[in-house]
Design a protein around this motif. Structure first.
Motif, PDB file in Angstrom:
ATOM      1  N   GLY A  16     -41.875  -2.930 -11.952  1.00  0.00           N
ATOM      2  CA  GLY A  16     -40.856  -2.026 -12.496  1.00  0.00           C
ATOM      3  C   GLY A  16     -39.378  -2.532 -12.368  1.00  0.00           C
ATOM      4  O   GLY A  16     -38.689  -1.775 -12.898  1.00  0.00           O
ATOM      5  N   GLY A  18     -37.940  -4.795 -12.843  1.00  0.00           N
ATOM      6  CA  GLY A  18     -37.484  -5.630 -14.015  1.00  0.00           C
ATOM      7  C   GLY A  18     -37.461  -7.478 -13.718  1.00  0.00           C
ATOM      8  O   GLY A  18     -36.533  -7.996 -14.197  1.00  0.00           O
ATOM      9  N   LYS A  19     -38.268  -7.605 -13.134  1.00  0.00           N
ATOM     10  CA  LYS A  19     -38.517  -9.012 -12.807  1.00  0.00           C
ATOM     11  C   LYS A  19     -38.722  -9.785 -14.145  1.00  0.00           C
ATOM     12  O   LYS A  19     -37.998 -10.958 -14.392  1.00  0.00           O
ATOM     13  N   SER A  20     -39.634  -9.426 -14.812  1.00  0.00           N
ATOM     14  CA  SER A  20     -39.906 -10.250 -16.181  1.00  0.00           C
ATOM     15  C   SER A  20     -38.797 -10.172 -16.862  1.00  0.00           C
ATOM     16  O   SER A  20     -38.471 -11.222 -17.831  1.00  0.00           O
ATOM     17  N   ALA A  21     -38.077  -9.018 -17.096  1.00  0.00           N
ATOM     18  CA  ALA A  21     -36.873  -8.775 -17.997  1.00  0.00           C
ATOM     19  C   ALA A  21     -35.802  -9.681 -17.499  1.00  0.00           C
ATOM     20  O   ALA A  21     -35.417 -10.462 -18.552  1.00  0.00           O
ATOM     21  N   TRP A  33     -37.841  -5.101 -24.161  1.00  0.00           N
ATOM     22  CA  TRP A  33     -37.887  -3.859 -23.453  1.00  0.00           C
ATOM     23  C   TRP A  33     -39.137  -3.963 -22.734  1.00  0.00           C
ATOM     24  O   TRP A  33     -39.261  -3.360 -21.511  1.00  0.00           O
ATOM     25  N   ASN A 118     -31.283  -5.209  -9.732  1.00  0.00           N
ATOM     26  CA  ASN A 118     -30.983  -5.256 -11.132  1.00  0.00           C
ATOM     27  C   ASN A 118     -30.960  -3.921 -11.668  1.00  0.00           C
ATOM     28  O   ASN A 118     -30.785  -3.029 -10.947  1.00  0.00           O
ATOM     29  N   LYS A 119     -30.739  -3.845 -12.955  1.00  0.00           N
ATOM     30  CA  LYS A 119     -30.327  -2.506 -13.770  1.00  0.00           C
ATOM     31  C   LYS A 119     -28.901  -1.988 -13.334  1.00  0.00           C
ATOM     32  O   LYS A 119     -28.958  -0.822 -13.441  1.00  0.00           O
ATOM     33  N   ASP A 121     -26.647  -1.715 -15.245  1.00  0.00           N
ATOM     34  CA  ASP A 121     -26.151  -0.906 -16.513  1.00  0.00           C
ATOM     35  C   ASP A 121     -26.354   0.553 -16.281  1.00  0.00           C
ATOM     36  O   ASP A 121     -25.885   1.282 -16.800  1.00  0.00           O
ATOM     37  N   ALA A 149     -30.675  -7.218 -16.573  1.00  0.00           N
ATOM     38  CA  ALA A 149     -31.275  -7.881 -17.539  1.00  0.00           C
ATOM     39  C   ALA A 149     -31.044  -7.487 -18.753  1.00  0.00           C
ATOM     40  O   ALA A 149     -31.302  -8.145 -19.950  1.00  0.00           O
ATOM     41  N   CYS A 150     -30.789  -6.265 -18.994  1.00  0.00           N
ATOM     42  CA  CYS A 150     -30.665  -5.460 -20.405  1.00  0.00           C
ATOM     43  C   CYS A 150     -29.547  -5.982 -20.940  1.00  0.00           C
ATOM     44  O   CYS A 150     -29.505  -6.153 -22.078  1.00  0.00           O
TER      45      CYS A 150
HETATM   46  P1  GDP Z   1     -41.386  -5.994 -13.578  1.00  0.00           P
HETATM   47  O1  GDP Z   1     -42.561  -5.134 -13.344  1.00  0.00           O
HETATM   48  O2  GDP Z   1     -40.494  -5.990 -12.492  1.00  0.00           O
HETATM   49  O3  GDP Z   1     -41.505  -7.262 -14.445  1.00  0.00           O
HETATM   50  O4  GDP Z   1     -40.263  -5.032 -14.494  1.00  0.00           O
HETATM   51  P2  GDP Z   1     -40.219  -4.983 -16.076  1.00  0.00           P
HETATM   52  O5  GDP Z   1     -39.409  -6.442 -16.432  1.00  0.00           O
HETATM   53  O6  GDP Z   1     -41.470  -5.025 -16.953  1.00  0.00           O
HETATM   54  O7  GDP Z   1     -39.288  -4.008 -16.474  1.00  0.00           O
HETATM   55  C1  GDP Z   1     -39.485  -2.771 -16.064  1.00  0.00           C
HETATM   56  C2  GDP Z   1     -38.911  -1.743 -17.123  1.00  0.00           C
HETATM   57  O8  GDP Z   1     -37.429  -1.639 -16.726  1.00  0.00           O
HETATM   58  C3  GDP Z   1     -39.074  -2.069 -18.454  1.00  0.00           C
HETATM   59  O9  GDP Z   1     -39.227  -0.785 -19.216  1.00  0.00           O
HETATM   60  C4  GDP Z   1     -37.772  -2.621 -18.716  1.00  0.00           C
HETATM   61  O10 GDP Z   1     -37.163  -2.355 -20.094  1.00  0.00           O
HETATM   62  C5  GDP Z   1     -36.675  -2.041 -17.725  1.00  0.00           C
HETATM   63  N1  GDP Z   1     -35.598  -2.827 -17.173  1.00  0.00           N
HETATM   64  C6  GDP Z   1     -35.592  -4.293 -16.835  1.00  0.00           C
HETATM   65  N2  GDP Z   1     -34.475  -4.457 -16.471  1.00  0.00           N
HETATM   66  C7  GDP Z   1     -33.495  -3.604 -16.946  1.00  0.00           C
HETATM   67  C8  GDP Z   1     -32.014  -3.483 -16.900  1.00  0.00           C
HETATM   68  O11 GDP Z   1     -31.360  -4.329 -16.485  1.00  0.00           O
HETATM   69  N3  GDP Z   1     -31.646  -2.454 -17.196  1.00  0.00           N
HETATM   70  C9  GDP Z   1     -32.194  -1.246 -17.837  1.00  0.00           C
HETATM   71  N4  GDP Z   1     -31.809  -0.130 -18.170  1.00  0.00           N
HETATM   72  N5  GDP Z   1     -33.609  -1.516 -17.810  1.00  0.00           N
HETATM   73  C10 GDP Z   1     -34.611  -2.533 -17.491  1.00  0.00           C
END
Ligand code: GDP
Ligand code: MG
Length: 170
Positions: A16, A18-21, A33, A118-119, A121, A149-150
């Motif tokens: 969660g 934001g690794k994938s993002a 998203w 990350n995040k 924003d 990432a957003c």
């Molecule tokens: P992972 O489990 O680490 O791969 O996380 P995801 O890439 O699946 O992201 C998890 C959630 O966080 C998703 O709902 C994304 O849309 C959100 N998210 C990821 N990066 C960001 C960011 O930089 N800003 C915001 N506001 N949301 C983000």
């Protein structure tokens, strides 16, 4: 490291964060998203870094592997991006145990890593200050970046490029 070397980079961090993002933003300059959080993917990417072509293989881990799978990922990787979410203190507290795991698995080699908050924003929901991130990175002797990432702010490519540079220097 030889010219146009190939480096294997693994991205770690709690589910969660934001690794994938982040990986997809780096590779495509786009933000998507929703990703299947259970999905683990590898990507290939070529970049010119300081006038040298570097081929990267990037492993986006799911963040919910068991110990055995995780050790496999650690052995696979040359360098590591550890990601936390600045709005989730628990994900920040996961960083040190993760680093210890990397060290344990890579012994006696040194671990090459960068730390990413990350995040960025989501300033209104911030739980981990920039100074805390910087302090932890100093403790771990690694580079530190805050980014989103957003929105793409904070230069999402930089952690990946810096990791390649450090691996090349070794
Ligand atoms: P992972 O489990 O680490 O791969 O996380 P995801 O890439 O699946 O992201 C998890 C959630 O966080 C998703 O709902 C994304 O849309 C959100 N998210 C990821 N990066 C960001 C960011 O930089 N800003 C915001 N506001 N949301 C983000
Ligand atoms: Mg993911």
């Amino acid at each position: 490291m030889a010219k146009s070397a190939e480096v294997k980079l693994a991205v770690f961090g709690r589910a969660g964060v934001g690794k994938s993002a982040l990986v997809v933003r780096f590779l495509t300059k786009r933000f998507i998203w929703e990703y299947d959080p259970t999905l683990e993917s590898t990507y290939r990417h070529q970049a010119s870094i300081d006038d040298e072509v570097v081929s990267m293989e990037i492993l986006d881990t799911a963040g919910q592997e068991d110990m055995l799978q995780r050790e496999g990922h650690v052995r696979w990787g040359d360098g590591f991006v550890i990601v936390y979410d600045i709005t989730d203190r628990g994900s920040f507290e996961d960083v040190v145990p993760l680093k210890n795991l990397l060290e344990e698995a890579k012994k006696p080699k040194n671990v090459t890593l960068v730390l990413v908050g990350n995040k960025a924003d989501l300033e209104h929901a911030r739980q981990v200050s920039t100074e805390e991130g910087e302090r932890l990175a100093a403790e771990l002797s690694c580079a530190f970046y805050e980014c989103s990432a957003c929105t793409g702010e904070g230069c999402v490519s930089e952690p990946f490029h810096e990791l390649c540079r450090e691996l090349r220097r070794r």
